[in-house]
Every structure is written in structure tokens, then in C-alpha cells.
Design a protein around this motif. Structure first.
Motif, PDB file in Angstrom:
ATOM      1  N   PHE A 100      -0.867  35.348  41.060  1.00 10.56           N
ATOM      2  CA  PHE A 100      -0.895  36.748  41.457  1.00 10.56           C
ATOM      3  C   PHE A 100       0.228  37.611  40.893  1.00 10.56           C
ATOM      4  O   PHE A 100       0.111  38.842  40.943  1.00 10.56           O
ATOM      5  CB  PHE A 100      -0.870  36.856  42.989  1.00 10.56           C
ATOM      6  N   ALA A 101       1.303  37.052  40.419  1.00  7.81           N
ATOM      7  CA  ALA A 101       2.447  37.853  40.001  1.00  7.81           C
ATOM      8  C   ALA A 101       2.053  38.892  38.954  1.00  7.81           C
ATOM      9  O   ALA A 101       1.535  38.545  37.885  1.00  7.81           O
ATOM     10  CB  ALA A 101       3.558  36.959  39.458  1.00  7.81           C
ATOM     11  N   LYS A 102       2.257  40.159  39.309  1.00  8.12           N
ATOM     12  CA  LYS A 102       1.981  41.306  38.431  1.00  8.12           C
ATOM     13  C   LYS A 102       0.515  41.409  38.023  1.00  8.12           C
ATOM     14  O   LYS A 102       0.175  42.098  37.058  1.00  8.12           O
ATOM     15  CB  LYS A 102       2.875  41.252  37.189  1.00  8.12           C
ATOM     16  N   GLU A 103      -0.361  40.748  38.786  1.00 12.35           N
ATOM     17  CA  GLU A 103      -1.791  40.818  38.502  1.00 12.35           C
ATOM     18  C   GLU A 103      -2.437  41.900  39.362  1.00 12.35           C
ATOM     19  O   GLU A 103      -1.884  42.374  40.347  1.00 12.35           O
ATOM     20  CB  GLU A 103      -2.448  39.456  38.776  1.00 12.35           C
ATOM     21  N   TYR A 104      -3.680  42.261  38.986  1.00 12.66           N
ATOM     22  CA  TYR A 104      -4.388  43.322  39.683  1.00 12.66           C
ATOM     23  C   TYR A 104      -5.119  42.800  40.924  1.00 12.66           C
ATOM     24  O   TYR A 104      -5.701  41.714  40.920  1.00 12.66           O
ATOM     25  CB  TYR A 104      -5.395  43.994  38.752  1.00 12.66           C
ATOM     26  N   ILE A 105      -5.078  43.623  41.974  1.00 10.66           N
ATOM     27  CA  ILE A 105      -5.814  43.382  43.212  1.00 10.66           C
ATOM     28  C   ILE A 105      -6.665  44.614  43.484  1.00 10.66           C
ATOM     29  O   ILE A 105      -6.153  45.742  43.455  1.00 10.66           O
ATOM     30  CB  ILE A 105      -4.850  43.160  44.407  1.00 10.66           C
ATOM     31  N   TYR A 106      -7.961  44.418  43.744  1.00 11.70           N
ATOM     32  CA  TYR A 106      -8.781  45.548  44.154  1.00 11.70           C
ATOM     33  C   TYR A 106      -8.651  45.694  45.667  1.00 11.70           C
ATOM     34  O   TYR A 106      -8.993  44.789  46.426  1.00 11.70           O
ATOM     35  CB  TYR A 106     -10.256  45.346  43.787  1.00 11.70           C
ATOM     36  N   LEU A 107      -8.113  46.839  46.097  1.00 13.65           N
ATOM     37  CA  LEU A 107      -7.753  47.032  47.496  1.00 13.65           C
ATOM     38  C   LEU A 107      -8.609  48.107  48.153  1.00 13.65           C
ATOM     39  O   LEU A 107      -8.584  49.267  47.743  1.00 13.65           O
ATOM     40  CB  LEU A 107      -6.275  47.417  47.617  1.00 13.65           C
ATOM     41  N   ILE A 108      -9.357  47.697  49.166  1.00 15.43           N
ATOM     42  CA  ILE A 108      -9.999  48.635  50.079  1.00 15.43           C
ATOM     43  C   ILE A 108      -9.053  48.743  51.275  1.00 15.43           C
ATOM     44  O   ILE A 108      -9.037  47.879  52.152  1.00 15.43           O
ATOM     45  CB  ILE A 108     -11.396  48.150  50.506  1.00 15.43           C
ATOM     46  N   GLY A 109      -8.224  49.773  51.279  1.00 13.81           N
ATOM     47  CA  GLY A 109      -7.184  49.876  52.298  1.00 13.81           C
ATOM     48  C   GLY A 109      -6.388  51.152  52.135  1.00 13.81           C
ATOM     49  O   GLY A 109      -6.752  52.046  51.360  1.00 13.81           O
ATOM     50  N   THR A 110      -5.270  51.229  52.828  1.00 18.98           N
ATOM     51  CA  THR A 110      -4.443  52.437  52.833  1.00 18.98           C
ATOM     52  C   THR A 110      -3.350  52.364  51.771  1.00 18.98           C
ATOM     53  O   THR A 110      -3.034  51.292  51.239  1.00 18.98           O
ATOM     54  CB  THR A 110      -3.773  52.623  54.199  1.00 18.98           C
ATOM     55  N   GLU A 111      -2.756  53.522  51.497  1.00 15.69           N
ATOM     56  CA  GLU A 111      -1.631  53.564  50.559  1.00 15.69           C
ATOM     57  C   GLU A 111      -0.433  52.789  51.114  1.00 15.69           C
ATOM     58  O   GLU A 111       0.335  52.205  50.350  1.00 15.69           O
ATOM     59  CB  GLU A 111      -1.240  55.016  50.275  1.00 15.69           C
ATOM     60  N   ASN A 112      -0.267  52.778  52.424  1.00 17.14           N
ATOM     61  CA  ASN A 112       0.843  52.013  53.009  1.00 17.14           C
ATOM     62  C   ASN A 112       0.653  50.521  52.799  1.00 17.14           C
ATOM     63  O   ASN A 112       1.620  49.802  52.522  1.00 17.14           O
ATOM     64  CB  ASN A 112       0.965  52.318  54.504  1.00 17.14           C
ATOM     65  N   LEU A 113      -0.571  50.039  52.937  1.00 21.45           N
ATOM     66  CA  LEU A 113      -0.830  48.628  52.658  1.00 21.45           C
ATOM     67  C   LEU A 113      -0.595  48.341  51.181  1.00 21.45           C
ATOM     68  O   LEU A 113      -0.040  47.296  50.823  1.00 21.45           O
ATOM     69  CB  LEU A 113      -2.258  48.269  53.058  1.00 21.45           C
ATOM     70  N   ARG A 114      -1.005  49.262  50.338  1.00 23.27           N
ATOM     71  CA  ARG A 114      -0.752  49.094  48.906  1.00 23.27           C
ATOM     72  C   ARG A 114       0.747  48.943  48.641  1.00 23.27           C
ATOM     73  O   ARG A 114       1.167  48.046  47.881  1.00 23.27           O
ATOM     74  CB  ARG A 114      -1.289  50.301  48.137  1.00 23.27           C
ATOM     75  N   ALA A 115       1.562  49.765  49.278  1.00 23.62           N
ATOM     76  CA  ALA A 115       3.013  49.685  49.075  1.00 23.62           C
ATOM     77  C   ALA A 115       3.546  48.323  49.510  1.00 23.62           C
ATOM     78  O   ALA A 115       4.399  47.732  48.824  1.00 23.62           O
ATOM     79  CB  ALA A 115       3.702  50.797  49.856  1.00 23.62           C
ATOM     80  N   THR A 116       3.063  47.810  50.631  1.00 20.67           N
ATOM     81  CA  THR A 116       3.524  46.511  51.115  1.00 20.67           C
ATOM     82  C   THR A 116       3.151  45.396  50.147  1.00 20.67           C
ATOM     83  O   THR A 116       3.984  44.538  49.813  1.00 20.67           O
ATOM     84  CB  THR A 116       2.927  46.211  52.506  1.00 20.67           C
ATOM     85  N   LEU A 117       1.908  45.391  49.682  1.00 24.49           N
ATOM     86  CA  LEU A 117       1.453  44.323  48.801  1.00 24.49           C
ATOM     87  C   LEU A 117       2.134  44.384  47.440  1.00 24.49           C
ATOM     88  O   LEU A 117       2.442  43.348  46.834  1.00 24.49           O
ATOM     89  CB  LEU A 117      -0.064  44.382  48.641  1.00 24.49           C
ATOM     90  N   GLU A 118       2.387  45.608  46.946  1.00 27.49           N
ATOM     91  CA  GLU A 118       3.052  45.725  45.646  1.00 27.49           C
ATOM     92  C   GLU A 118       4.535  45.403  45.749  1.00 27.49           C
ATOM     93  O   GLU A 118       5.078  44.680  44.902  1.00 27.49           O
ATOM     94  CB  GLU A 118       2.837  47.131  45.088  1.00 27.49           C
ATOM     95  N   ASN A 119       5.189  45.917  46.774  1.00 27.69           N
ATOM     96  CA  ASN A 119       6.639  45.718  46.894  1.00 27.69           C
ATOM     97  C   ASN A 119       7.001  44.303  47.324  1.00 27.69           C
ATOM     98  O   ASN A 119       7.978  43.733  46.825  1.00 27.69           O
ATOM     99  CB  ASN A 119       7.225  46.721  47.888  1.00 27.69           C
ATOM    100  N   ASP A 120       6.238  43.741  48.265  1.00 19.44           N
ATOM    101  CA  ASP A 120       6.569  42.424  48.807  1.00 19.44           C
ATOM    102  C   ASP A 120       5.712  41.303  48.241  1.00 19.44           C
ATOM    103  O   ASP A 120       6.123  40.147  48.256  1.00 19.44           O
ATOM    104  CB  ASP A 120       6.423  42.442  50.342  1.00 19.44           C
ATOM    105  N   GLY A 121       4.522  41.648  47.764  1.00 16.93           N
ATOM    106  CA  GLY A 121       3.637  40.619  47.221  1.00 16.93           C
ATOM    107  C   GLY A 121       3.701  40.487  45.718  1.00 16.93           C
ATOM    108  O   GLY A 121       3.201  39.501  45.155  1.00 16.93           O
ATOM    109  N   GLY A 122       4.290  41.488  45.040  1.00 16.66           N
ATOM    110  CA  GLY A 122       4.470  41.402  43.594  1.00 16.66           C
ATOM    111  C   GLY A 122       3.210  41.607  42.781  1.00 16.66           C
ATOM    112  O   GLY A 122       3.125  41.144  41.640  1.00 16.66           O
ATOM    113  N   VAL A 123       2.219  42.316  43.352  1.00 14.09           N
ATOM    114  CA  VAL A 123       0.959  42.532  42.636  1.00 14.09           C
ATOM    115  C   VAL A 123       0.803  44.013  42.280  1.00 14.09           C
ATOM    116  O   VAL A 123       1.631  44.852  42.646  1.00 14.09           O
ATOM    117  CB  VAL A 123      -0.243  42.075  43.491  1.00 14.09           C
ATOM    118  N   LYS A 124      -0.275  44.336  41.561  1.00 10.61           N
ATOM    119  CA  LYS A 124      -0.624  45.710  41.230  1.00 10.61           C
ATOM    120  C   LYS A 124      -1.989  46.017  41.847  1.00 10.61           C
ATOM    121  O   LYS A 124      -2.965  45.315  41.554  1.00 10.61           O
ATOM    122  CB  LYS A 124      -0.666  45.905  39.706  1.00 10.61           C
TER     123      LYS A 124
END
Length: 314
Positions: A100-124
Motif C-alpha cells: 500500500f505504500a504511496k499506492e492509490y486507494i479508491y475512497l467512498i468517504g469524507t475528506e477527513n477520512l482521506r486525511a487520516t488514511l493519507e497521513n497515517d496510512g501512507g496511501v494516496k
């Protein structure tokens, strides 16, 4: 049928780890449940006790959630006391960097969840925000869905912009068995400030994608095992000395009834049947009628052991 009431004295004597749902248990909307602040502060003052808030709400970042907790009067809680599906999911993504590192995730969710997954999960992440059928000017859109980015996973959560194009994109991405299907939580509704108004939750989005694809997701919120595993890693809880307070039978009570396990035991003859104790709070979504219906339908995993009132404790 009655549920035994349990007092604060019994709780303090018999349990060391205290798990709480948030909305409907500690507060309703923006109003603390009577006695909840005092009860949590009492537990936090006792250094022999561990306290965790297990919320299925992934619409806020941890910083935003902590600001809400402080605003409502629960400022004694620290960020290490709060666990959400977003936190558990981000750890899962971060702990699998080869995939998953720096890989793409298709997210059906909020911008806040996006921030959490990108900042703490290391994905895009991509896919958040409006995606209306009106924005696809090509009349043959449904025959030519945009698949120009291949994600490593599809993540479903609460999304006020949920739409037909999002269902279609997620479903087509998931035709590839190598694309993981991840869901924050499956709450079909969540409580709001206006009694009687139904507010669809994350379960509504994932139900549509699951129905179309036939894929079963990995779910990170209550009552599922990933949150229990995360809690075990963080706190090394003893299930025999752990109690779960919740208002929802299908998440909180099921979580306590399902996840009080001792994973170190492998010998079949020593498999434990210990569960977390479960305490139902009549301050949220479900009522005694729901408890009675669970009994009638023999849904024993949804039946709490006790009921409790923070204000009186008896």
C-alpha cells in the motif's frame, strides 16, 4: 425478560479495562449523558484502570475528535484513549508497506477520512467529494466507466456524496480479485439531534457495493475482529476483566460478546469461552424492545449481560 442492573461498586471491583461507545453512551449529539463525565473521571483517577472510547465514527480526524471530546467536557481523555475504524484501517495500510505504500486507494468517504488514511496510512486516495451522473456529459458513461487509475483497494465509509457513478466505479475496480475491499464500519444508521429522523451510515454505502459485486469486505469497526485485535495490541487487555458499555446491540454489544478471546491459546481442549462483559445503556439507538426482540429471535450475541445508569450506578 429482565437485564440485571450492575452498580459502580461491582464494576470497579470486577473489571480493569472499561470500553465505551461514544455517541449514545457518553453523549447524545452535543449533550453529555448525565453522570458520564464524572464516571469517566473516576476511572481515569484510578491508575489500575484502563479506559478506551471505541467509536465507529470515521468522519473526523483524531485531532477533530479530541476537540469535540474536550468541548463536551471529557478533556481528561487523551488521544491514546480513542480508537476508531479510521485509526485501525490506517494502521493496517501502514503495516503493509509492500502493498500500500504511496499506492492509490479508491475512497467512498469524507475528506477527513482521506486525511487520516493519507497521513497515517501512507496511501494516496481518490474518489472523495461529489461525483454526480450530471457531471458525466458523455451519454454512454455507464458503458465506459473511467478505470484509468487502478487502486490497491476500495474503501467504503460514510459519504454524503454517495452516487450511482461511485457504486459503478467501486464495483468495477472490485472485479479484480487483487483489489482489496475494505469498510470502516457497517452501521446502517447513526444517531442525530432530531428524534425520529433516520440518518444513513456507512453500512448503506457498503451494502450497495456488496450487493453488486458479491464481494465480502474486511470491516474494521465494531463488532468486527480488527478493532479487537488493535485494542489487544495497544492495551494487552484481559477479557475476563474487561467490560463494554454500548447502546447498539448490533455493534457495541456484539463486539463485547464476540471479541473477548485469548488468542495465545491454541490447544483445542483449552479454547476459552470468556467474553467481555457487556453493559447496555438505554440512552442511544436501541431500546428494551430491541433487546426483547433479540431474545425472541434467539440472537444471543446481541443480548447484554447488564444494564447501567451513569447518574446513579444502580
Amino acid at each position: 425478560m429482565t437485564i440485571d442492573r450492575i452498580s459502580k461498586e461491582e464494576l470497579l471491583a470486577n473489571y480493569d479495562t472499561f470500553l465505551f461507545d461514544a455517541d449514545g453512551v457518553l453523549w447524545t449529539g452535543e449533550i453529555p449523558v448525565p453522570g458520564a463525565i464524572e464516571w469517566l473521571n473516576l476511572l481515569l483517577d484510578d491508575k489500575t484502570k484502563k479506559v478506551f472510547v471505541l467509536t465507529n465514527n470515521s468522519t473526523k480526524t483524531l485531532d477533530q475528535y479530541m476537540k469535540k471530546i474536550e468541548k463536551l467536557g471529557f478533556g481528561r481523555l487523551g488521544s491514546d484513549n480513542v480508537i476508531s475504524p479510521a485509526i485501525v484501517l490506517a494502521e493496517y495500510l501502514q503495516s503493509n508497506p509492500g502493498k500500500f505504500a504511496k499506492e492509490y486507494i479508491y475512497l467512498i468517504g469524507t475528506e477527513n477520512l482521506r486525511a487520516t488514511l493519507e497521513n497515517d496510512g501512507g496511501v494516496k486516495c481518490f474518489g472523495t467529494g461529489p461525483d454526480s451522473i450530471r457531471d458525466h456529459t458523455d451519454g454512454d458513461f455507464i458503458h465506459h466507466v473511467d478505470m484509468s487509475i487502478t487502486p490497491k483497494a476500495v474503501v467504503c465509509s460514510y459519504d454524503a456524496h454517495f452516487s450511482y457513478p461511485k457504486i459503478m466505479k467501486a464495483s468495477n475496480f472490485l472485479q479484480d480479485p487483487n483489489v482489496e475491499y475494505l469498510v470502516t464500519n457497517q452501521d446502517y444508521t447513526f444517531p442525530g439531534p432530531v428524534p425520529g429522523v433516520v440518518i444513513p451510515g456507512s453500512g448503506a454505502t457498503s451494502a450497495a457495493v456488496t450487493a453488486v459485486t458479491g464481494r465480502e469486505p474486511t470491516v474494521f469497526g465494531k463488532p468486527h475482529k480488527p478493532m479487537a485485535d488493535f485494542l489487544l495490541r495497544r492495551a494487552q487487555v484481559d477479557p475476563k476483566r474487561t467490560v463494554m458499555f454500548g447502546d447498539r446491540l448490533d455493534t457495541d454489544i456484539m463486539f463485547g460478546n464476540a471479541n473477548g478471546y485469548v488468542p495465545e491459546i491454541r490447544c483445542v481442549s483449552l479454547i476459552t469461552t470468556f467474553r467481555y462483559a457487556t453493559v447496555w445503556m438505554p440512552t442511544g439507538v436501541h431500546t428494551m424492545v430491541d433487546v426483547l426482540n433479540a431474545r425472541e429471535k434467539e440472537q444471543f450475541d446481541r443480548i447484554p449481560a447488564f444494564t447501567h445508569c451513569f447518574a446513579t450506578g444502580d
